[in-house]
Design an enzyme around this catalytic site. Structure first.
Site, PDB file in Angstrom:
ATOM      1  CB  SER A 184       3.418  -6.660  -0.637  1.00  0.00           C
ATOM      2  OG  SER A 184       3.021  -6.942   0.683  1.00  0.00           O
ATOM      3  N   GLY A 185       5.950  -8.111   1.023  1.00  0.00           N
ATOM      4  CA  GLY A 185       6.523  -9.309   1.637  1.00  0.00           C
ATOM      5  C   GLY A 185       5.514 -10.376   2.011  1.00  0.00           C
TER       6      GLY A 185
ATOM      7  CD  GLN B 190      -2.286 -10.971  -4.499  1.00  0.00           C
ATOM      8  OE1 GLN B 190      -1.781 -12.100  -4.421  1.00  0.00           O
ATOM      9  NE2 GLN B 190      -2.935 -10.422  -3.493  1.00  0.00           N
TER      10      GLN B 190
ATOM     11  CB  CYS C 123      -7.996  -3.943   1.974  1.00  0.00           C
ATOM     12  SG  CYS C 123      -7.811  -4.418   0.301  1.00  0.00           S
TER      13      CYS C 123
ATOM     14  CB  THR D   1      14.340   3.516  12.445  1.00  0.00           C
ATOM     15  OG1 THR D   1      14.748   4.710  13.105  1.00  0.00           O
ATOM     16  CG2 THR D   1      15.308   2.385  12.754  1.00  0.00           C
TER      17      THR D   1
ATOM     18  CB  THR E 141      -0.937  -0.011   1.234  1.00  0.00           C
ATOM     19  OG1 THR E 141      -1.788  -1.160   1.114  1.00  0.00           O
ATOM     20  CG2 THR E 141      -1.773   1.250   1.317  1.00  0.00           C
TER      21      THR E 141
ATOM     22  CG  ASN F 294      -6.443  -8.071  -5.969  1.00  0.00           C
ATOM     23  OD1 ASN F 294      -6.396  -7.496  -7.062  1.00  0.00           O
ATOM     24  ND2 ASN F 294      -7.221  -7.659  -4.994  1.00  0.00           N
TER      25      ASN F 294
HETATM   26  N1  PLP Z   1      -1.707  -4.629  -4.341  1.00  0.00           N
HETATM   27  C1  PLP Z   1      -2.359  -5.799  -4.482  1.00  0.00           C
HETATM   28  C2  PLP Z   1      -2.639  -6.327  -5.852  1.00  0.00           C
HETATM   29  C3  PLP Z   1      -2.773  -6.510  -3.344  1.00  0.00           C
HETATM   30  O1  PLP Z   1      -3.426  -7.655  -3.486  1.00  0.00           O
HETATM   31  C4  PLP Z   1      -2.486  -5.968  -2.069  1.00  0.00           C
HETATM   32  C5  PLP Z   1      -2.957  -6.636  -0.846  1.00  0.00           C
HETATM   33  O2  PLP Z   1      -3.954  -7.322  -0.833  1.00  0.00           O
HETATM   34  C6  PLP Z   1      -1.793  -4.751  -1.980  1.00  0.00           C
HETATM   35  C7  PLP Z   1      -1.424  -4.109  -3.145  1.00  0.00           C
HETATM   36  C8  PLP Z   1      -1.461  -4.120  -0.664  1.00  0.00           C
HETATM   37  O3  PLP Z   1      -0.327  -4.733  -0.099  1.00  0.00           O
HETATM   38  P1  PLP Z   1      -0.044  -4.592   1.487  1.00  0.00           P
HETATM   39  O4  PLP Z   1      -1.027  -5.501   2.178  1.00  0.00           O
HETATM   40  O5  PLP Z   1       1.368  -5.043   1.636  1.00  0.00           O
HETATM   41  O6  PLP Z   1      -0.234  -3.169   1.838  1.00  0.00           O
END
Ligand code: PLP
Length: 383
Positions: free
Chosen positions: A202-203, A182, A325, A240, A76, A154
């Site tokens: 994203s980790g 994804q 989300c 940090t 995000t 996603n």
């Molecule tokens: N982008 C996509 C396609 C996602 O599926 C997600 C999370 O579901 C994100 C961004 C957001 O990632 P994060 O949860 O690391 O903020």
């Protein structure tokens, strides 16, 4: 219900930590490893070495240089940094933006909050979930500043033709950002080959800790920092560094880089064939199109997806109705609606997402569980 009896098919929401990541965390706890990476004593220097080694691993896994990788607090934040960072530079101009209609809310809502609504163009999907390239070609113009298109969706797992989007956008002088959250670890990603200017990972979608992500910014591309503070992450992301989470992302990146083969869509296909054979009146979204190996979006006609997810959960099978989300909000899906699903069909759609740790026995259990729950929810005897 013991954890061993759970079939976890919600990996697009988040993933289990890999064994290697668990090992790294154990090591950090057992040896009480800490230190500010900016400190010049040995504790700090050790953490700096971990951060830089992780940056090197992430860069290798994406095919770029370490100086092009910035650690963030997740997908995000990285998506915000990309979009806000580009538009910060052009704020005095009337610039247009183009994105796919199916972007994750962290791209979609950011774009709409940064660029005037009337200047944001949205590329629709075709009925098989793929991106409508003809529309992309029409919407991306000389007035476009930034195009944002995700690599893998996603909700359905559809893979979008980012390389082709880059070709069109660059021809017209626009930058391209790609949300590869994804896709990372599920398909090969090489930023040079894709040609993108900015890319997000994203980790926690790839078996590292949540709360860590990375932004690739091609050398020479100008992205303005969105936060002010210290000079960490070359001033792009002050604060940090989360060196523990960074170490876990570096660990999965190294594993991704060294992996000889990627998981095949085999399990997903067995799962989908099994469902179609055993359960009437269902369909698979995106079937037939280019999709990532791990995602099945299934519409169970006449069944409320929330009830299905609940019933499955009672049977130890974890799936979801859509993006985590959006949980709690009225369920809609720009992706599924753009593919032509009715409101009822959207509300009857369940997402199953596998991981590299899923097994054939998970698939068999999930097919049987879905068949049983669908019968019960349709008021039939589960026999
Ligand atoms: N982008 C996509 C396609 C996602 O599926 C997600 C999370 O579901 C994100 C961004 C957001 O990632 P994060 O949860 O690391 O903020």
């Amino acid at each position: 219900m013991s954890k061993r009896n759970i079939v976890y098919l919600d990996n697009n929401s988040t993933t289990e930590l890999s064994h290697e990541v668990s090992g790294v965390l154990m090591d950090i706890v057992i040896h009480s490893v800490y230190g500010n990476p900016s400190s010049k004593h040995s504790f700090g220097l050790k953490m700096r070495a971990i951060v830089e080694a992780s940056r090197y691993s992430v860069a290798k896994s994406l095919g770029c240089g370490p100086g092009e990788i910035y650690f963030t607090s997740g997908g995000t934040e990285a998506n915000n940094m990309a979009i806000r960072g580009v538009y910060n530079i052009y704020s005095d101009q009337e610039n247009e933006a183009v994105m796919s209609i199916a972007e994750h809310s962290s791209v979609y809502n950011t774009m709409l909050s940064v660029v005037q609504d009337s200047k944001v163009r949205q590329i629709p999907l075709l009925s098989d979930g793929s991106l409508d390239l003809e529309w992309a070609d029409r919407l991306i113009t000389e007035d476009t500043t930034l195009v944002s298109v995700m690599l893998a969706n996603n909700e359905t797992g559809n893979i979008y033709p980012v390389k082709e989007i880059v070709r069109i956008a660059h021809e017209r002088g626009a930058l391209v950002h790609c949300d590869a959250v994804q896709a990372y670890g599920k398909m090969p990603i090489n930023v040079r080959d894709l040609g993108v200017d900015i890319l997000t990972i994203s980790g926690h979608k790839a078996h590292a800790l949540p709360g860590i992500g990375a932004l690739y910014v091609r050398k020479g591309v100008q992205v303005h920092p969105i936060s002010t503070g210290g000079n960490q992450e070359m001033g792009m992301r002050p604060g940090t560094e989360n060196y523990i989470a960074i170490a876990t992302l570096g660990t999965v990146a190294e594993e991704i880089y060294n992996r000889e083969s990627l998981p095949s869509p085999g399990l997903r296909d067995v799962f989908e064939r099994g469902l179609l054979r055993q359960i009437p009146d269902i369909f698979i979204n995106g079937a037939g199109a280019d999709r990532i190996y791990n995602t099945s979006s299934v519409t169970f006609r006449g069944i409320d997806a929330s009830q299905m997810v609940e019933a499955l959960s009672d049977n130890g099978i974890f799936a979801s109705t859509g993006p985590a989300c959006s949980a709690g909000l009225k369920r809609t899906s720009r992706t599924l609606e753009s593919m032509g699903l009715s409101e009822d069909e959207v509300l009857s759609t369940v997402r199953f997402s596998f991981s590299q740790f899923s097994s054939i026995s998970d698939v068999v259990t999930a097919i049987e569980g879905c068949a049983r729950c669908a019968k019960v929810l349709r008021g039939q005897s589960p026999e």
